[in-house]
Design an enzyme around this catalytic site. Structure first.
Site, mmCIF file in Angstrom:
data_model
loop_
_atom_site.group_PDB
_atom_site.id
_atom_site.type_symbol
_atom_site.label_atom_id
_atom_site.label_comp_id
_atom_site.label_asym_id
_atom_site.label_seq_id
_atom_site.Cartn_x
_atom_site.Cartn_y
_atom_site.Cartn_z
ATOM 1 N N ARG A 60 -11.048 -0.483 14.271
ATOM 2 C CA ARG A 60 -10.747 0.394 13.141
ATOM 3 C C ARG A 60 -11.467 -0.138 11.910
ATOM 4 O O ARG A 60 -12.357 0.489 11.379
ATOM 5 C CB ARG A 60 -9.223 0.469 12.936
ATOM 6 C CG ARG A 60 -8.795 1.520 11.959
ATOM 7 C CD ARG A 60 -7.289 1.540 11.761
ATOM 8 N NE ARG A 60 -6.768 0.318 11.180
ATOM 9 C CZ ARG A 60 -5.544 0.178 10.694
ATOM 10 N NH1 ARG A 60 -4.685 1.190 10.750
ATOM 11 N NH2 ARG A 60 -5.155 -0.961 10.173
ATOM 12 N N MET A 80 10.918 24.789 2.006
ATOM 13 C CA MET A 80 10.108 23.928 1.130
ATOM 14 C C MET A 80 10.968 23.043 0.238
ATOM 15 O O MET A 80 10.698 21.864 0.062
ATOM 16 C CB MET A 80 9.176 24.793 0.276
ATOM 17 C CG MET A 80 8.152 23.967 -0.496
ATOM 18 S SD MET A 80 7.140 24.967 -1.579
ATOM 19 C CE MET A 80 6.212 25.949 -0.419
ATOM 20 N N LYS A 90 0.839 -1.202 0.000
ATOM 21 C CA LYS A 90 0.000 0.000 0.000
ATOM 22 C C LYS A 90 0.876 1.256 0.000
ATOM 23 O O LYS A 90 2.074 1.184 0.288
ATOM 24 C CB LYS A 90 -0.924 -0.012 1.226
ATOM 25 C CG LYS A 90 -0.166 -0.021 2.549
ATOM 26 C CD LYS A 90 -1.095 -0.215 3.738
ATOM 27 C CE LYS A 90 -0.291 -0.424 5.013
ATOM 28 N NZ LYS A 90 -1.137 -0.729 6.169
ATOM 29 N N TYR A 119 15.478 31.049 6.813
ATOM 30 C CA TYR A 119 14.266 31.694 7.329
ATOM 31 C C TYR A 119 14.361 31.941 8.823
ATOM 32 O O TYR A 119 14.810 31.079 9.583
ATOM 33 C CB TYR A 119 13.042 30.817 7.064
ATOM 34 C CG TYR A 119 12.530 30.899 5.648
ATOM 35 C CD1 TYR A 119 12.128 32.115 5.091
ATOM 36 C CD2 TYR A 119 12.431 29.745 4.875
ATOM 37 C CE1 TYR A 119 11.645 32.173 3.797
ATOM 38 C CE2 TYR A 119 11.939 29.791 3.575
ATOM 39 C CZ TYR A 119 11.545 31.010 3.045
ATOM 40 O OH TYR A 119 11.069 31.069 1.764
HETATM 41 C C1 LIG Z 1 -0.262 -1.672 6.896
HETATM 42 C C2 LIG Z 1 -0.815 -3.010 7.266
HETATM 43 C C3 LIG Z 1 0.040 -4.127 7.354
HETATM 44 C C4 LIG Z 1 1.540 -4.027 7.276
HETATM 45 O O1 LIG Z 1 2.010 -3.500 8.494
HETATM 46 P P1 LIG Z 1 3.553 -3.342 8.815
HETATM 47 O O2 LIG Z 1 3.570 -2.917 10.231
HETATM 48 O O3 LIG Z 1 4.076 -2.310 7.884
HETATM 49 O O4 LIG Z 1 4.204 -4.671 8.585
HETATM 50 C C5 LIG Z 1 -0.547 -5.364 7.546
HETATM 51 N N1 LIG Z 1 -1.883 -5.495 7.687
HETATM 52 C C6 LIG Z 1 -2.724 -4.441 7.650
HETATM 53 C C7 LIG Z 1 -4.184 -4.675 7.821
HETATM 54 C C8 LIG Z 1 -2.222 -3.162 7.450
HETATM 55 O O5 LIG Z 1 -3.052 -2.113 7.427
#
Ligand SMILES: *Cc1c(COP(=O)(O)O)cnc(C)c1O
Length: 317
Positions: free
Chosen positions: A98, A260, A3, A212
């Site tokens: 969640r 930036m 992801k 800055y």
């Molecule tokens: C992001 C996620 C993972 C991976 O988690 P890590 O801590 O990066 O290994 C696995 N399962 C779910 C449901 C997640 O949201």
């Protein structure tokens, strides 16, 4: 787990490398990410979508052969009505509150759903990065209570859960950050170097200020390198006056504010003017830099912006 553009590292190249290494199941957060993974890998590998079957995603789920992890009775109904016979999994809430179907709902629908043949039953641990946290054992028990006897493939552990040991592994684990070199996998190999080009260097006399707010003032005759990379590139402004950049093995303090597009670095003690300085690498991993910024490796990694040129290298076996 690929992801968020494979944690910011580039989903196309990363998924291809993982597929070459033997991975056959890929998790993404949403259907659009699944489309990119399907494009990178072609037909065959299973792509599982953690946000489940959202309204409007039916066509993409069907056409790209994505496997939604259904999270609620609403999603279950939507999926079974819109795409009967299409692969799906179920995400169960074992205490994180969640995502996922809750215990009572699951008890009501499990008999019908198990009949429909989910590919996977999944849950996620809230506190797996803390091995002593009592919630780990409580979630493990809840997962057993909800899934024992179903005969279906099960998955509970992300990186932290994998490190809790085999009781947490079930049929499939879902490593993310550990693959990419981050905590809680302390033995992880560093996976990336971030080198920032030096745009300009200048001499600064004692009493002169840099950047800055004139936040840093030279106390000695100094040489300042102005380096390309700033908060628009995911280098948090909270690194101002805190981080180090590296010339090989020599640390050089970041001075003044992160702006930036640029940071300024005190390179007075270097023997030669560098062409670039590393802000991530073998001497300073994502978790060390994240700690300087007051955040975690995950956030730093996924925030690295689109302006970097990404080059990929296979690590010798
Ligand atoms: C992001 C996620 C993972 C991976 O988690 P890590 O801590 O990066 O290994 C696995 N399962 C779910 C449901 C997640 O949201």
């Amino acid at each position: 787990m690929v992801k968020a553009d494979a944690y910011g590292l580039g989903v196309t190249r990363v998924t291809r490398a993982l597929a070459n290494a033997g991975a056959r199941r890929f998790f993404v957060a949403e259907a659009e990410e699944g489309a990119l993974v399907r494009q990178a890998l072609g037909p065959g590998p299973q792509i599982l979508v953690l946000s489940g079957h959202m309204s409007g995603d039916t066509e993409m789920i069907h056409d790209l052969d994505l496997t939604p992890m259904l999270n609620s009775l609403e999603q279950i109904t939507r999926h079974l009505e819109a795409l009967p016979g299409h692969a799906f999994g179920v995400q169960l809430d074992t205490g994180m509150n969640r995502l996922g179907v809750e215990m009572l709902e699951w008890q009501a629908v499990a008999p019908i759903l198990v009949e429909a043949g989910p590919e996977l039953l999944l849950s996620h641990l809230a506190c797996a990065d803390d091995p002593d946290h009592p919630v780990n054992a409580a979630q493990l028990k809840a997962f057993h209570d909800m899934t024992d006897g179903t005969g279906l493939p099960r998955s509970l552990a992300a990186t932290g859960g994998i490190l809790l040991g085999p009781r947490y592994h079930f049929d499939l684990t879902r490593p993310g950050v550990g693959l990419y070199g981050g905590l809680p996998f302390e033995a992880a190999l560093p996976t990336l170097t971030l080198s920032l080009p030096v745009v300009q260097t200048r001499e600064v006399a004692p009493g002169e200020a840099v950047g800055y707010g004139c936040a840093w003032v030279a106390e000695r005759p100094s040489i300042i390198a102005t380096v390309a990379g700033g908060y628009a590139d995911g280098l948090p402004r909270t690194l101002s006056g805190k981080a180090r950049l590296w010339d090989g093995d020599t640390p050089c303090p970041l001075v003044g504010r992160v702006s930036m597009d640029l940071v300024t670095v005190d390179i007075t003690d270097l023997a030669e003017l560098p062409r670039s300085l590393d802000i991530l690498g073998p001497n300073q991993g994502i978790d060390a830099l994240a700690a300087d910024a007051g955040t975690i490796g995950y956030e730093l990694l996924t925030g690295l912006g689109p302006r970097y040129t990404r080059r990929y290298q296979e690590r010798p076996a």
